[in-house]
Enzyme design. Sequence first.
Site, PDB file in Angstrom:
ATOM      1  N   ASP A  44       0.836  -1.196   0.000  1.00  0.00           N
ATOM      2  CA  ASP A  44       0.000   0.000   0.000  1.00  0.00           C
ATOM      3  C   ASP A  44       0.876   1.252   0.000  1.00  0.00           C
ATOM      4  O   ASP A  44       2.008   1.221   0.523  1.00  0.00           O
ATOM      5  CB  ASP A  44      -0.915   0.006   1.224  1.00  0.00           C
ATOM      6  CG  ASP A  44      -1.980  -1.080   1.161  1.00  0.00           C
ATOM      7  OD1 ASP A  44      -2.285  -1.537   0.046  1.00  0.00           O
ATOM      8  OD2 ASP A  44      -2.496  -1.475   2.229  1.00  0.00           O
ATOM      9  N   TYR A  72       7.053  -8.174   9.197  1.00  0.00           N
ATOM     10  CA  TYR A  72       6.618  -6.778   9.311  1.00  0.00           C
ATOM     11  C   TYR A  72       6.801  -6.268  10.736  1.00  0.00           C
ATOM     12  O   TYR A  72       6.792  -7.050  11.697  1.00  0.00           O
ATOM     13  CB  TYR A  72       5.125  -6.642   8.962  1.00  0.00           C
ATOM     14  CG  TYR A  72       4.758  -7.028   7.560  1.00  0.00           C
ATOM     15  CD1 TYR A  72       4.741  -6.079   6.540  1.00  0.00           C
ATOM     16  CD2 TYR A  72       4.395  -8.337   7.244  1.00  0.00           C
ATOM     17  CE1 TYR A  72       4.382  -6.424   5.247  1.00  0.00           C
ATOM     18  CE2 TYR A  72       4.029  -8.695   5.953  1.00  0.00           C
ATOM     19  CZ  TYR A  72       4.028  -7.736   4.963  1.00  0.00           C
ATOM     20  OH  TYR A  72       3.678  -8.084   3.672  1.00  0.00           O
ATOM     21  N   ARG A 180      -3.351  -5.380   8.342  1.00  0.00           N
ATOM     22  CA  ARG A 180      -4.415  -4.511   8.867  1.00  0.00           C
ATOM     23  C   ARG A 180      -5.628  -5.326   9.294  1.00  0.00           C
ATOM     24  O   ARG A 180      -6.321  -4.974  10.254  1.00  0.00           O
ATOM     25  CB  ARG A 180      -4.796  -3.426   7.862  1.00  0.00           C
ATOM     26  CG  ARG A 180      -5.113  -3.893   6.469  1.00  0.00           C
ATOM     27  CD  ARG A 180      -5.077  -2.707   5.496  1.00  0.00           C
ATOM     28  NE  ARG A 180      -4.999  -3.111   4.115  1.00  0.00           N
ATOM     29  CZ  ARG A 180      -6.017  -3.077   3.272  1.00  0.00           C
ATOM     30  NH1 ARG A 180      -7.201  -2.660   3.687  1.00  0.00           N
ATOM     31  NH2 ARG A 180      -5.854  -3.443   2.020  1.00  0.00           N
TER      32      ARG A 180
END
Length: 300
Positions: A44, A72, A180
Amino acid sequence: MRRSSSLDGVINVLKPPGMTSSDVVVRLRRILNTRKIGHTGTLDPEVTGVLPICVGKATRLAEYITNQGKSYRCEMIFGITTDTQDASGEILHKEPAQVSAEDFQRLIPQYLGSIRQIPPMFSAVKHQGKRLYELARQGLEVERTSREIHIDHLQLMEWIAGEYPKAIFEVDCSKGTYIRTLCHDMGQTLGCGAHMSALIRLRSGPFHIQESLSLETIQNFMEQDDYSFLIPYIQVLDLPRVSLSPQRALAFRNGLSTAKSQIEVGAEIGEGCEVQVFSEGNFLGIGIWREQALCPYKVF
């Protein structure tokens, strides 16, 4: 400038915020003066970190690099949910959250191993030929099928207390994991809601953020006729390897199978597993085991 046709390899790019993965490809196409270039999975625009970029012959490896595991570092905020499950979306609910670091730690075991995840509406997943984010922008929501993902490691790095507590954690996961959505789901499990407020990709397969290069650094390399930033494509796959003699490598390249007894060095690999095959020369091929023989699948 080096001829574009001779540029082959993978670049470990440090993607900056505010650019899409496609923007990075467009920028590098100009810097490298080549058209044969592609990224290995969308990040993103607001996400930063490792973005492997394939150049020349290495573009044929993109699917294999994309399929490798990811790592991450994420910041999430409790008590606030958004329609995109991250900070870019519209706030759906906001209420101070009564959760603690201990609550988060107790939650972690539920999200380790193989779990199922429903892709968010604001994603590139297709539904009846349309991207979900296209439908979401029209105010539509459709039923999505859950997908199996795998979380190998999840560790809380820092807890910031307050009305809307923040957790900073690191996670190792499989391809196709929406971080997310992971934040959203954990917030729902704790009963207070949450969203992802920041994300950095630390690793994609064998590519780590410590060795990643900014676009400006890559441009400087090119201006100095230094191509050491290109990682040879024979080095970039994290797949089991076997070694073939030059004669069997030539046979493999010409489409002939190789029996296990003809393989000089190799690990114990079960039937049906993909393996990376290489010889002493600059040769790379992907093979599949069938009936005790290594059959060519792709040759580079």
